[in-house]
Design an enzyme around this catalytic site. Structure first.
Site, PDB file in Angstrom:
ATOM      1  CG  MET A  37      -3.457   1.534  -2.540  1.00 37.79           C
ATOM      2  SD  MET A  37      -2.852  -0.165  -2.488  1.00 37.79           S
ATOM      3  CE  MET A  37      -3.753  -0.817  -1.088  1.00 37.79           C
ATOM      4  N   GLY A  43     -11.696   8.854   6.021  1.00 38.68           N
ATOM      5  CA  GLY A  43     -10.292   9.094   6.313  1.00 38.68           C
ATOM      6  C   GLY A  43      -9.576   9.687   5.108  1.00 38.68           C
ATOM      7  CG  HIS A  44      -9.006   7.452   1.605  1.00 42.78           C
ATOM      8  ND1 HIS A  44      -9.744   6.348   1.969  1.00 42.78           N
ATOM      9  CD2 HIS A  44      -7.740   6.998   1.400  1.00 42.78           C
ATOM     10  CE1 HIS A  44      -8.977   5.275   1.966  1.00 42.78           C
ATOM     11  NE2 HIS A  44      -7.751   5.648   1.634  1.00 42.78           N
ATOM     12  N   GLY A 160      -2.188   9.336   5.794  1.00 46.00           N
ATOM     13  CA  GLY A 160      -2.962   9.123   7.008  1.00 46.00           C
ATOM     14  C   GLY A 160      -2.114   8.573   8.141  1.00 46.00           C
TER      15      GLY A 160
END
Length: 296
Positions: A37, A43-44, A160
């Site tokens: 998003m 993390g992405h 994730g």
């Protein structure tokens, strides 16, 4: 740095995917999809890097999905940082970024037909955010269709592990509805202080961030106990969280890692197999989730 090719419609995306897959010269190349998003963090980046390591072509999507917000104000203040996101994805080796407008994803307004998350989607996060996972599964289903290769190829999607309930639901949707894609969860990325990376972390003030650390501390406590074969002592972990005045606990549960079903009372003392600890809490007005795998 790689400069991803930007697609804003399903037709543009399909064309770009086909061209890059055919350019590999392989009979059956591999495509990796990383749905996001936006408001991307490390993390992405880890998701994109995992996809890059496994696949010939990597697509990331950026779409703030209105169906999964139950609060219009929350939707309005969700960060939109497209240029920074493109730079991060380029550094991670993404080939194509799919960034559709809302009217492209939902022509004619909110869809009349949606994917139901069922009983699993009504628990934990679903209990606090009714309809949230119906919105998640609906947009993920659409993204999986939009990025599905039009030529023979392996097809993989990366999510994730921080959103453990979401991963479990997407796995069930893919299995139950026969999507031709493999789902790969990617481990949680944590900051040096232990806080799980989240787009919502930017809203935490310095003191709130200190308060938020109690979530990962409680999870690590359970991990240590499980690894040592000691009783988990869930009440002590809950007390650790509630001792911080700035933290309001929503839930802290130990469940089956695949089904998210509550474990029988006995195994909570000394685990007989893998388990997953789930936690959600509000730090001020910011709601955070985290989890940790437990093994005895």
């Amino acid at each position: 740095m790689n400069h991803p090719r930007l697609a804003t419609t399903p037709a543009e995306l399909s064309k770009a995917i086909t061209e890059l897959l055919e350019a590999t010269g392989k009979d059956r190349p591999a495509l990796g999809l990383v749905p996001t998003m936006g408001a991307l963090h490390q993390g992405h980046a880890a998701l994109a890097q995992a996809a890059r390591a496994d696949n010939d072509v990597v697509v990331a999507s950026i779409f703030v999905n209105p169906l999964q917000f139950d609060d219009p104000d929350d939707l309005a203040r969700y960060p939109r940082t497209l240029e920074a996101d493109l730079a991060l994805l380029g550094e991670a080796g993404v080939d194509i970024v799919f960034a559709p407008a809302e009217e492209t994803m939902y022509p004619g307004g909110a869809p009349l037909v949606r994917v139901s998350s069922g009983d699993l989607g009504n628990r934990f996060e679903g209990a606090f955010r009714p309809g949230h996972f119906d919105g998640v599964l609906t947009v993920v289903a659409k993204l999986l269709h939009c990025a599905q290769p039009a030529v023979p190829a392996e097809y993989r999607a990366y999510f994730g592990q921080k959103d453990a309930q979401q991963v479990a639901l997407i796995r069930r949707m893919v299995a139950d509805l026969n999507f031709p894609v493999q789902v790969f969860p990617v481990p949680i990325v944590r900051a040096e202080d232990g806080l799980a990376e989240s787009s919502r972390n930017v809203f935490l003030g310095p003191e709130q961030r200190k308060d938020a650390l109690v979530l990962s501390q409680a999870l690590f406590q359970l991990q240590e106990r499980a690894a040592a074969g000691r009783p988990l002592d869930l009440p002590a972990a809950v007390e650790l969280i509630t001792s911080r005045g700035g933290v309001e606990l929503d839930y802290f549960e130990v469940v089956d890692p695949l089904t998210l079903a509550a474990l029988p009372a006995g195994p909570l003392d000394t685990l007989s197999g893998p388990a997953l600890a789930l936690v959600a809490a509000r730090v001020g007005s910011i709601r955070l989730i985290d989890n940790a795998e437990l093994s005895g």
